[in-house]
Scaffold this active site. Structure first.
Site, PDB file in Angstrom:
ATOM      1  CE  LYS A  12     -22.564  27.318  43.460  1.00  0.00           C
ATOM      2  NZ  LYS A  12     -23.981  27.617  43.870  1.00  0.00           N
ATOM      3  CG  ASP A  68     -30.157  26.206  44.851  1.00  0.00           C
ATOM      4  OD1 ASP A  68     -29.080  26.242  45.404  1.00  0.00           O
ATOM      5  OD2 ASP A  68     -31.227  25.709  45.279  1.00  0.00           O
ATOM      6  CG  PHE A 148     -16.793  24.068  45.555  1.00  0.00           C
ATOM      7  CD1 PHE A 148     -18.095  24.541  45.706  1.00  0.00           C
ATOM      8  CD2 PHE A 148     -16.163  24.218  44.279  1.00  0.00           C
ATOM      9  CE1 PHE A 148     -18.769  24.644  44.664  1.00  0.00           C
ATOM     10  CE2 PHE A 148     -17.029  24.560  43.048  1.00  0.00           C
ATOM     11  CZ  PHE A 148     -18.339  24.604  43.570  1.00  0.00           C
ATOM     12  CE1 TYR A 150     -22.720  17.196  51.420  1.00  0.00           C
ATOM     13  CE2 TYR A 150     -23.526  18.978  49.956  1.00  0.00           C
ATOM     14  CZ  TYR A 150     -23.478  18.366  51.194  1.00  0.00           C
ATOM     15  OH  TYR A 150     -24.368  18.560  52.203  1.00  0.00           O
ATOM     16  CG  ASP A 151     -16.651  19.270  44.138  1.00  0.00           C
ATOM     17  OD1 ASP A 151     -17.675  18.631  43.923  1.00  0.00           O
ATOM     18  OD2 ASP A 151     -16.105  20.023  43.400  1.00  0.00           O
ATOM     19  CE  LYS A 171     -16.911  20.306  40.075  1.00  0.00           C
ATOM     20  NZ  LYS A 171     -16.733  21.270  41.288  1.00  0.00           N
ATOM     21  CG  HIS A 176     -23.449  19.266  38.841  1.00  0.00           C
ATOM     22  ND1 HIS A 176     -22.079  18.526  39.009  1.00  0.00           N
ATOM     23  CD2 HIS A 176     -23.476  20.232  39.941  1.00  0.00           C
ATOM     24  CE1 HIS A 176     -21.571  19.246  40.215  1.00  0.00           C
ATOM     25  NE2 HIS A 176     -22.340  20.332  40.662  1.00  0.00           N
ATOM     26  NE  ARG A 177     -22.137  25.345  39.662  1.00  0.00           N
ATOM     27  CZ  ARG A 177     -21.572  24.759  40.642  1.00  0.00           C
ATOM     28  NH1 ARG A 177     -20.378  24.226  40.384  1.00  0.00           N
ATOM     29  NH2 ARG A 177     -22.048  24.405  41.687  1.00  0.00           N
TER      30      ARG A 177
END
Length: 195
Positions: A12, A68, A148, A150-151, A171, A176-177
């Site tokens: 992350k 989260d 990493f 569920y990717d 990505k 989403h992030r």
């Protein structure tokens, strides 16, 4: 300005560092001497993100953001959702989580899913929430070595590759992030925080 990202996850941190502008210095929990596993006991993504960000601000005095993330699968009524990181139990185990997910989807034709990230920012006495989502589907089997969680089994809508087959740059264009971080950065740009 200095901002703490309340995570122990190096993946992350790497994703976020790719998109931060140069005037923001990202501090990790290690940088500030926080080796505690901050409890994530809320029943929502928003709640867990707030728990982590407020913990750092209250205990270390640094402005902080935390995220989260949950994977919501339609055929599983939104599971694993807020329990994504510990779907197969504790301690966290990415391979076991993915294996359980694929097992529960055996025989199901609807494989629609979405990743959702909520970021909480705690700065002084102000708190803000930012949200990013990406739609997609769960593949029949893992594909790809990157990423990493569920990717390897998440194929974003409009793509023929899983997140784990995309480069970090690819990505970060759609994830989403990245979308939640874009909202965070837009907010930081407007507020012109200084520390």
């Amino acid at each position: 300005m200095e901002l703490v990202f309340a995570t122990h996850n190096p993946n992350k941190i790497r994703e976020i560092q790719q998109v931060l502008p140069p005037h923001i210095t990202l501090l990790t929990l290690e940088d500030i001497g926080c080796r505690t596993e901050i409890p994530e006991t809320a029943d929502s993504l928003e709640g867990n993100a707030l728990l982590k960000a407020s913990f750092v601000l209250e205990n270390y005095g640094y402005p902080c953001f935390a995220d989260d993330t949950g994977l919501e699968v339609d055929a599983l009524d939104g599971a694993p959702g807020v329990f994504s990181a510990r779907y197969a139990g504790t301690p966290k185990n990415e391979a076991a989580n993915t294996e359980k997910l694929l097992k529960e989807l055996q025989g199901k034709t609807n494989r629609q899913a979405r990743f959702t990230t909520v970021i909480a920012l705690c700065y002084g006495d102000e708190t803000y929430l930012f949200r990013g989502e990406v739609e997609g589907e769960i593949t029949e089997a893992p594909k790809g070595e990157k990423g990493f969680g569920y990717d390897p089994v998440f194929r974003p809508a409009g793509f023929d590759k899983t997140f784990a087959e995309l480069t970090l740059e690819e990505k970060n264009q759609i994830s989403h992030r990245a979308r939640a971080v874009a909202e965070l950065l837009e907010h930081l740009g407007k507020k012109q925080y200084k520390n």
